[in-house]
Design an enzyme around this catalytic site. Structure first.
Site, PDB file in Angstrom:
ATOM      1  N   ARG A   4      -5.896   1.077   4.378  1.00  0.00           N
ATOM      2  CA  ARG A   4      -4.843   1.568   3.484  1.00  0.00           C
ATOM      3  C   ARG A   4      -4.478   0.531   2.417  1.00  0.00           C
ATOM      4  NH1 ARG A   4      -2.698   0.552   8.721  1.00  0.00           N
ATOM      5  NH2 ARG A   4      -0.639  -0.429   8.853  1.00  0.00           N
ATOM      6  N   HIS A  50       0.890  -5.228   3.106  1.00  0.00           N
ATOM      7  CA  HIS A  50       1.724  -4.308   3.872  1.00  0.00           C
ATOM      8  C   HIS A  50       3.187  -4.725   3.832  1.00  0.00           C
ATOM      9  CE1 HIS A  50      -1.992  -2.736   5.813  1.00  0.00           C
ATOM     10  NE2 HIS A  50      -2.423  -3.936   5.494  1.00  0.00           N
ATOM     11  N   HIS A  90       0.832  -1.210   0.000  1.00  0.00           N
ATOM     12  CA  HIS A  90       0.000   0.000   0.000  1.00  0.00           C
ATOM     13  C   HIS A  90       0.869   1.263   0.000  1.00  0.00           C
ATOM     14  CE1 HIS A  90       0.766   1.382   4.108  1.00  0.00           C
ATOM     15  NE2 HIS A  90       0.711   0.114   4.471  1.00  0.00           N
ATOM     16  N   GLU A 108      -0.722  -5.741   8.351  1.00  0.00           N
ATOM     17  CA  GLU A 108       0.624  -5.358   8.743  1.00  0.00           C
ATOM     18  C   GLU A 108       0.964  -6.066  10.065  1.00  0.00           C
ATOM     19  OE1 GLU A 108       3.533  -4.927   8.593  1.00  0.00           O
ATOM     20  OE2 GLU A 108       3.791  -2.946   7.724  1.00  0.00           O
TER      21      GLU A 108
END
Lengths: 295, 281
Positions: free
Chosen positions: B87, B208, B36, B114
Site C-alpha cells: 500500500r 504509514h 499511503h 507500519e
C-alpha cells in the site's frame, strides 16, 4: 571380469551420450556438479509492450514515452502467466525509461512481489535512434529512401545519424542522466554499440547477483534484450538483427550454475535456448517462426 | 541572428533566476512525505499492521492526486524510500508516475513499515472492542508505549513466516507500540536517509501513519502524548525544508505541532486532521 569392465565402460559412454544430448543426470562427469534444472539459475526477460509512439509509428529510442492501453494489457498478461507458472524473483532490473519500468511494476503487482528491490540501469535503455528519434517512420522512408532506412534499422553496426549536443534528444541535456559523464552518453547507436554499453552492466552488475543465487527478472527493450540473448545464445550478428522478441511475453532462461550458459529448453524456439511462456502457437506467429524449424 | 539573441536573452534571465534560486534554496533540504491512501482493510475496519493488503479504489485516487499536487508545486526528488508493504509502495509508484520520476532509485525497507499490531492483526476493530472493552483497545491503539499482545512464530502474522523478511531477525514474541516503531524508524533515518539528504539529494518518503508519526516526532520534537493523538491525513503531501543540521525550517501554513506544510485544500486538510480523531483507524 573383462565383460563387467566392458559393461561398466559402456554404461559410462551412454551416460556421456545422454549428457551430450541435453539429458541432465547425476551420473555425469564427476568433476562438475549436477546440471539438473533445480541447480540452475533462473533468469526471466520481458520486453515492454506497445507504447504511444509505437502506435504513432515514430522512432522512439531514448524518448521516454509511456505504454498505451495495449502495452499495459500485455504487461499484465505477462505477469499473470508468470504467476500461474509459479515464478518468484528476488531482484529486478529495468531501464530508466517508463515503458519498461511500468511493465515491470505491472508484472510485480501480479506476482505479489512489489517489495523486491528494483534497480534502474540506463545501460538497459533501448538503442538510441540518434537524429531519427521523434521522426515518423514513413516520413523518414519518404525522405531518405527505403533502403537507407532499412540499413539504419536492421544493420548490426551502422548507427543512424547522430543528434547534436544541443539537441533535446541528446541525453546529456536530460536531468535523468545528470550523474552520467556526458562522454558516456550516446548521440546515436547501432545494435552493436547498444550491446557494448549494455554488456558492461550485464557483467559487472547483473551477473554477480545471478551467481549469488538471486532469481532475477529483467524488463527491458527490444535491442537490449537482443544484445543479451545474442550473448547468452551465441547468435551471430547477421541472425540477431532479424530476431524478433515478442512484447510482453516472459522469456525464461535456466543458466547452468557453473558455466552460466543457458540450458537449452525443449520448448525453445531457435535460435534462442530460453523458452517463451504462453500460447506457443500465438508466440510463433508473432515472431514469424516456421513450425518445422528446429535447430 | 534572431535565434541567437533570443537564446542570449533566455540564458541571461535563466542565470539570474538560477542565482536567485540558489540564494533562496541555499542550506535548505526538501523532504517530501506521503502517507499511503485508504487500503482495503481500512474499508473492512480491520487492524492491519504488517498485513500486506492493497490500496482501495479510493486509495489509488487519493495518491494520484497527491502526485498531481507535488507536481503542481514544482517539486522533484532524487531518491525515494518506502516500506515493504504494497500500500505504501503503490502510493510511491503513483506519485512517481504523476511527477515524471519513475526512474529515480527507490529504497524499500521494513524499518518504514507500519507499526506491527501483534495479535490484533487481522481482527475486526469492533469485534476487538466487544471482546476486550473499549478502554483496553484504546490503550493498545493510542498509548505511546503499550503494545498489543504478541504473536509467536506459529502465527501467519509473525514476520518469520513471510519471505520478504528472510534474513532479518525478529523476536520470538513480536508486537510493536509507537515507541518501539520509533526505535527502528529513527536509526534507519539517521543511518540511511540522512546521508542522502546531506549529499544534496531531495528525498521522498511514502510510508504509514505510525512510521511517519515516528519521523515527525523526531524532526519536530513532539512529545509522547501529543504524537499519540496526531493524525497525518492519508494521501496528502507533507513538505519539510530542513536546514544543514537537518532541523525543520518552520513553513508558512504549517499546522502545529508540525513544522512542515501540507499541500492541498488547507480547510479540507484541517477538517480531516480533526475528524479522524473520533474515528477508528
Amino acid at each position: 571380469m573383462f565383460r563387467s569392465i566392458f559393461v561398466l565402460v559402456a554404461s559410462f559412454a551412454s551416460c556421456s551420450a545422454f549428457t551430450a544430448n541435453g539429458f541432465h543426470g547425476n551420473f555425469a562427469r564427476n568433476k562438475s556438479p549436477s546440471t539438473a534444472l533445480s541447480m540452475a539459475h533462473t533468469l526471466v526477460l520481458v520486453r515492454h509492450g506497445e507504447s504511444t509512439w509505437n502506435q504513432e509509428n515514430r522512432f522512439t529510442g531514448w524518448v521516454d514515452c509511456p505504454l498505451n492501453e495495449k502495452g499495459i494489457q500485455e504487461a499484465t498478461s505477462g505477469g499473470k502467466i508468470l504467476r500461474e507458472e509459479g515464478f518468484t524473483f528476488d531482484k529486478a532490473y529495468t531501464s530508466t525509461l517508463k515503458r519498461a519500468i511500468k511493465t515491470l511494476w505491472l508484472i510485480l503487482e501480479e506476482l505479489d512481489l512489489m517489495y523486491i528491490p528494483i534497480v534502474n540501469l540506463w545501460k538497459l535503455n533501448e538503442r538510441h535512434y540518434g537524429a531519427l528519434q521523434g521522426l515518423n517512420k514513413q516520413e523518414t522512408v519518404d525522405k531518405h529512401g527505403k533502403d537507407q532506412v532499412l540499413v539504419w534499422r536492421r544493420s548490426y553496426d551502422i548507427p543512424p545519424p547522430p543528434v547534436d549536443e544541443s539537441s533535446e534528444y541528446f541525453p546529456g541535456n536530460d536531468p535523468m542522466y545528470k550523474n552520467v559523464p556526458k562522454s558516456e552518453l550516446p548521440k546515436a547507436e547501432s545494435l552493436k554499440l547498444t550491446e557494448e554499453r549494455f554488456m558492461s552492466d550485464w557483467e559487472n552488475v547483473i551477473l554477480p547477483e545471478i551467481k549469488s543465487g538471486k532469481k532475477i527478472l529483467i524488463a527491458a527493450h527490444g535491442n537490449t534484450l537482443r544484445a543479451l540473448v545474442k550473448h547468452l545464445d551465441d547468435i551471430s550478428s547477421d541472425d540477431i538483427t532479424e530476431l524478433n522478441i515478442p512484447t510482453g511475453v516472459p522469456l525464461v532462461y535456466e543458466l547452468d550454475e557453473v558455466t552460466l550458459k543457458p540450458i537449452p529448453h525443449p520448448d525453445a524456439i531457435a535460435p534462442l535456448k530460453g523458452r517463451y511462456l504462453g500460447d506457443q502457437e500465438d508466440i510463433r506467429r508473432r515472431i514469424g517462426a516456421v513450425l518445422a524449424q528446429t535447430k | 541572428m534572431f535565434a541567437l539573441s533570443r537564446a542570449s536573452v533566455r540564458s541571461v534571465s535563466r542565470s539570474a533566476l538560477r542565482s536567485f534560486a540558489a540564494v533562496q534554496t541555499a542550506d535548505k533540504h526538501t523532504l517530501i512525505l506521503v502517507r499511503h491512501g485508504e487500503s482495503t482493510w481500512n474499508l473492512e475496519n480491520k487492524f492491519t499492521g504488517w498485513y500486506d493488503c492493497p490500496l482501495s479504489d479510493k486509495g489509488h485516487e487519493e495518491v494520484k492526486e497527491a502526485g498531481r499536487l507535488i507536481k503542481a508545486e514544482g517539486l522533484s526528488a532524487d531518491i525515494a524510500f518506502t516500506s515493504l508493504l504494497q500500500r505504501a509502495i503503490r502510493t510511491l509508484w503513483h506519485v512517481l508516475e504523476q511527477t515524471g520520476l519513475m526512474w529515480i532509485p527507490v529504497h524499500k525497507a521494513w524499518e518504514l513499515n507500519e507499526r506491527h499490531y501483534g495479535a490484533l492483526q487481522g481482527l475486526d476493530k469492533q469485534e476487538t472492542v466487544n471482546k476486550y472493552g473499549k478502554d483496553q483497545v484504546l490503550v493498545w491503539r493510542r498509548s505511546y508505549d503499550i503494545p498489543p499482545p504478541t504473536v509467536d512464530k506459529s502465527s501467519p502474522h509473525h514476520p518469520s513466516n513471510d519471505p520478504r523478511y528472510a534474513g532479518f531477525d525478529f523476536p520470538e514474541e513480536f508486537t510493536e507500540s509507537l515507541a518501539t516503531t520509533l526505535d527502528r524508524v529513527v536509526p534507519f533515518w539517521n543511518k540511511t536517509v540522512v546521508p542522502e539528504i546531506k549529499s544534496g539529494k531531495t528525498v521522498m518518503i511514502a510510508a504509514h501513519g505510525n512510521s511517519l508519526r515516528a519521523l515527525v516526532k523526531h524532526l519536530d520534537g513532539i512529545d509522547e502524548a501529543t504524537i499519540a493523538e496526531l493524525n497525518i491525513p492519508t494521501g496528502t503531501p507533507l513538505i519539510y525544508e530542513l536546514d544543514d543540521n537537518l532541523k525543520p525550517i518552520p513553513q508558512v501554513g504549517a499546522i502545529a505541532p508540525l513544522q512542515g506544510r501540507y499541500l492541498g485544500d488547507q480547510d479540507a486538510i484541517r477538517a480531516r486532521i480533526e475528524g479522524v480523531k473520533n474515528q477508528t483507524k
